[in-house]
Motif scaffolding. Sequence first.
Motif, PDB file in Angstrom:
ATOM      1  N   GLU A  15       2.412  -7.369   4.585  1.00 23.44           N
ATOM      2  CA  GLU A  15       3.469  -7.141   3.604  1.00 23.44           C
ATOM      3  C   GLU A  15       4.787  -6.686   4.216  1.00 23.44           C
ATOM      4  O   GLU A  15       5.859  -7.151   3.835  1.00 23.44           O
ATOM      5  CB  GLU A  15       3.001  -6.108   2.575  1.00 23.44           C
ATOM      6  N   PHE A  16       4.739  -5.757   5.176  1.00 23.55           N
ATOM      7  CA  PHE A  16       5.965  -5.190   5.732  1.00 23.55           C
ATOM      8  C   PHE A  16       6.316  -5.866   7.054  1.00 23.55           C
ATOM      9  O   PHE A  16       5.436  -6.284   7.811  1.00 23.55           O
ATOM     10  CB  PHE A  16       5.798  -3.679   5.959  1.00 23.55           C
ATOM     11  N   VAL A  35       2.709   3.075  10.907  1.00 20.34           N
ATOM     12  CA  VAL A  35       3.040   1.695  10.543  1.00 20.34           C
ATOM     13  C   VAL A  35       3.970   1.050  11.573  1.00 20.34           C
ATOM     14  O   VAL A  35       3.771  -0.100  11.962  1.00 20.34           O
ATOM     15  CB  VAL A  35       3.691   1.646   9.145  1.00 20.34           C
ATOM     16  N   GLN A  48      -0.276  -2.640   9.360  1.00 15.18           N
ATOM     17  CA  GLN A  48       0.103  -2.598   7.953  1.00 15.18           C
ATOM     18  C   GLN A  48      -0.515  -1.358   7.290  1.00 15.18           C
ATOM     19  O   GLN A  48      -1.551  -0.864   7.729  1.00 15.18           O
ATOM     20  CB  GLN A  48      -0.376  -3.865   7.231  1.00 15.18           C
ATOM     21  N   PRO A  49       0.154  -0.800   6.277  1.00 19.23           N
ATOM     22  CA  PRO A  49      -0.375   0.409   5.624  1.00 19.23           C
ATOM     23  C   PRO A  49      -1.811   0.219   5.148  1.00 19.23           C
ATOM     24  O   PRO A  49      -2.152  -0.811   4.563  1.00 19.23           O
ATOM     25  CB  PRO A  49       0.578   0.611   4.441  1.00 19.23           C
ATOM     26  N   GLN A  50      -2.617   1.238   5.403  1.00 22.43           N
ATOM     27  CA  GLN A  50      -4.030   1.188   5.016  1.00 22.43           C
ATOM     28  C   GLN A  50      -4.309   2.010   3.767  1.00 22.43           C
ATOM     29  O   GLN A  50      -5.342   1.816   3.112  1.00 22.43           O
ATOM     30  CB  GLN A  50      -4.899   1.719   6.169  1.00 22.43           C
ATOM     31  N   GLU A  52      -2.484   4.404   0.260  1.00 21.47           N
ATOM     32  CA  GLU A  52      -1.308   4.516  -0.606  1.00 21.47           C
ATOM     33  C   GLU A  52      -0.264   5.434   0.025  1.00 21.47           C
ATOM     34  O   GLU A  52       0.947   5.177  -0.096  1.00 21.47           O
ATOM     35  CB  GLU A  52      -1.712   5.045  -1.984  1.00 21.47           C
ATOM     36  N   GLU A  54       0.342   5.817   3.250  1.00 17.27           N
ATOM     37  CA  GLU A  54       1.025   5.046   4.292  1.00 17.27           C
ATOM     38  C   GLU A  54       1.980   4.027   3.677  1.00 17.27           C
ATOM     39  O   GLU A  54       3.059   3.778   4.215  1.00 17.27           O
ATOM     40  CB  GLU A  54       0.001   4.360   5.188  1.00 17.27           C
ATOM     41  N   ARG A  55       1.602   3.444   2.558  1.00 15.83           N
ATOM     42  CA  ARG A  55       2.475   2.466   1.912  1.00 15.83           C
ATOM     43  C   ARG A  55       3.754   3.139   1.412  1.00 15.83           C
ATOM     44  O   ARG A  55       4.857   2.605   1.560  1.00 15.83           O
ATOM     45  CB  ARG A  55       1.741   1.774   0.761  1.00 15.83           C
ATOM     46  N   ALA A  58       5.937   3.805   4.350  1.00 16.64           N
ATOM     47  CA  ALA A  58       6.604   2.584   4.796  1.00 16.64           C
ATOM     48  C   ALA A  58       7.781   2.252   3.886  1.00 16.64           C
ATOM     49  O   ALA A  58       8.845   1.813   4.347  1.00 16.64           O
ATOM     50  CB  ALA A  58       5.612   1.422   4.830  1.00 16.64           C
ATOM     51  N   LEU A  59       7.625   2.479   2.589  1.00  9.96           N
ATOM     52  CA  LEU A  59       8.727   2.248   1.657  1.00  9.96           C
ATOM     53  C   LEU A  59       9.848   3.264   1.860  1.00  9.96           C
ATOM     54  O   LEU A  59      11.030   2.933   1.738  1.00  9.96           O
ATOM     55  CB  LEU A  59       8.214   2.307   0.217  1.00  9.96           C
ATOM     56  N   THR A  72       9.840  -6.334   2.754  1.00 13.06           N
ATOM     57  CA  THR A  72       8.487  -6.508   2.219  1.00 13.06           C
ATOM     58  C   THR A  72       8.392  -7.893   1.610  1.00 13.06           C
ATOM     59  O   THR A  72       9.393  -8.473   1.182  1.00 13.06           O
ATOM     60  CB  THR A  72       8.147  -5.461   1.133  1.00 13.06           C
TER      61      THR A  72
END
Length: 294
Positions: A15-16, A35, A48-50, A52, A54-55, A58-59, A72
């Motif tokens: 995604e990223f 990340v 990639q984020p594993q 929530e 980490e996601r 990343a955002l 993304t």
Amino acid sequence: MAQLHQRRSQNVSGEFYVDTSCIDCDTCRWVAPTVFNRQDGQSAVYQQPQTEKERLQALEALLSCPTSSIGTLTLTDAIREAQSRFPRPVTHQVFHCGYHSERSYGAASYLILRPDGNVLVDSPRFALPLVRRIERMGGVRYLYLTHRDDVADHQQYRDHFGCDRILHEADLTPDTASVEIKLTGTAEYDLAPDLKIIPVPGHTEGHTVLLYDHPDQRVLFSGDHLALSPYLLHLYAFRRHCWHSWTAQMASVERLKDYDFDWVLPGHGRGFHGDRSTMAQQLDKCLDWMRTVA
């Protein structure tokens, strides 16, 4: 905005991604270290984020990137959630603003929440989601600028919040000539009982640092004077980016041994937290290293 057709080949699939406009400022690598890493002189997604968490990190890195080099494949409501997290807490009453500015080469800025008026430490981008959040947190009384390099959108923050800007006169430029409080000399300056400004010439002639003295913690906002090296694993200074005097900067680091603090939050580079004994040892390690590269 990041361009998919410029996606770096060093990114893992997913995604990223980071595109080729990255300026290697290091922001994403400390905002979301699980990340992003450095590959061939620029940042890249190595995992990639594993989770929530980490996601979201990343955002947050995406929003903080000064050149919008992170993209993304699926923009979702999670972007708005990440926006709502800035300024995000670092310590009690101290918040990282995100939204780093390319004009400051990606320097971090911080917001100190205080009953007697909030302090913005160095200037982030003037981004409306951030500005609205700062409004809800009480606005800005002072915009303290550590040195001439990290002033970014200072005028827009002054115009919007009516805050008094603070900068040492030795670091004034035509862009900052109108700041409201011009520091002089090398004596420390007590802005308030909990706020002490300490001149630390070296990186620039007029560089200063801010010591925030709160009952729960003492935080040193170090600008480009000190940071934690991810390679040396101790505090260090930026030898290749010392624009004024390395000798003066060593003396300025030595001066800081007279003060107690347990956090170092820099403009560039990584922050450091430790008890006061550990911090004293870190300053000694920094000085030992600085002498080897003088």
